[in-house]
Scaffold this motif. Structure first.
Motif, mmCIF file in Angstrom:
data_model
loop_
_atom_site.group_PDB
_atom_site.id
_atom_site.type_symbol
_atom_site.label_atom_id
_atom_site.label_comp_id
_atom_site.label_asym_id
_atom_site.label_seq_id
_atom_site.Cartn_x
_atom_site.Cartn_y
_atom_site.Cartn_z
ATOM 1 N N GLY A 10 33.428 -50.296 31.913
ATOM 2 C CA GLY A 10 34.333 -50.422 30.776
ATOM 3 C C GLY A 10 33.580 -50.590 29.470
ATOM 4 O O GLY A 10 32.452 -50.120 29.309
ATOM 5 N N GLN A 43 38.357 -50.406 26.539
ATOM 6 C CA GLN A 43 39.492 -51.319 26.687
ATOM 7 C C GLN A 43 39.985 -51.899 25.368
ATOM 8 O O GLN A 43 41.194 -52.079 25.206
ATOM 9 C CB GLN A 43 39.136 -52.416 27.697
ATOM 10 C CG GLN A 43 40.311 -53.210 28.198
ATOM 11 C CD GLN A 43 40.625 -54.421 27.348
ATOM 12 O OE1 GLN A 43 39.804 -54.886 26.567
ATOM 13 N NE2 GLN A 43 41.824 -54.917 27.484
ATOM 14 N N ASP A 124 45.308 -53.286 30.918
ATOM 15 C CA ASP A 124 44.794 -52.123 31.648
ATOM 16 C C ASP A 124 45.623 -50.911 31.226
ATOM 17 O O ASP A 124 46.666 -51.047 30.581
ATOM 18 C CB ASP A 124 44.815 -52.343 33.165
ATOM 19 C CG ASP A 124 46.196 -52.656 33.717
ATOM 20 O OD1 ASP A 124 47.185 -52.041 33.281
ATOM 21 O OD2 ASP A 124 46.293 -53.527 34.593
#
Length: 140
Positions: A10, A43, A124
């Motif tokens: 990520g 993210q 998410d």
């Protein structure tokens, strides 16, 4: 050859992998990134996805693209880490390392969040897209 293993692809793990690859000679260090998702997504941009300002394709890349820059991607679930033996155990086999970076990201325990159609989060991608639907329906 030294082996660097990064758990998580990520915002943290993906950034460390690419910056490290740019600074360290490919012949001296092998970099492996282990992640179960199969995409590298930024993210911190999930709120923008939930507001309809970005599309999912704009904030991430296919995990396999890491190999184009000399990083070995491994789509696998990490089961455990043994620091004494320098081994990451995954559902696809064991991976040894000289240096390990842990950046697995946060895990939202959705079962602990009260279930209601008017509750949403963007931690998410799945939930960011659900939240976008809810927020965009307010315009109707």
């Amino acid at each position: 050859m030294k082996k660097v293993v990064i758990v998580g692809a990520g915002a943290g793990g993906g950034l460390v992998a690419t910056k490290l690859r740019n600074k360290i000679d490919r012949e001296n260090v092998e970099i492996t990134v282990i992640d179960s998702y199969g995409r590298t997504e930024f993210q911190p941009s999930f709120p923008m996805v939930s507001m309809g300002l970005k599309k999912p394709a704009e904030i991430g890349v296919n995990f396999e693209n890491l190999s184009k820059v000399g990083i070995k991607p491994m789509k696998a679930k990490v089961l455990s880490v043994n620091g004494d033996e320098r081994v990451v155990k995954t559902d696809k086999g064991d991976v040894t390392y000289d240096d390990l970076v842990l950046s697995p990201g946060a895990k939202i325990e959705n079962d602990k969040i009260p279930q209601s159609p008017n509750i949403g989060h963007f931690w998410d991608m799945e939930h960011a897209l659900d939240l976008r639907k809810k927020l965009m329906s307010l315009k109707e």
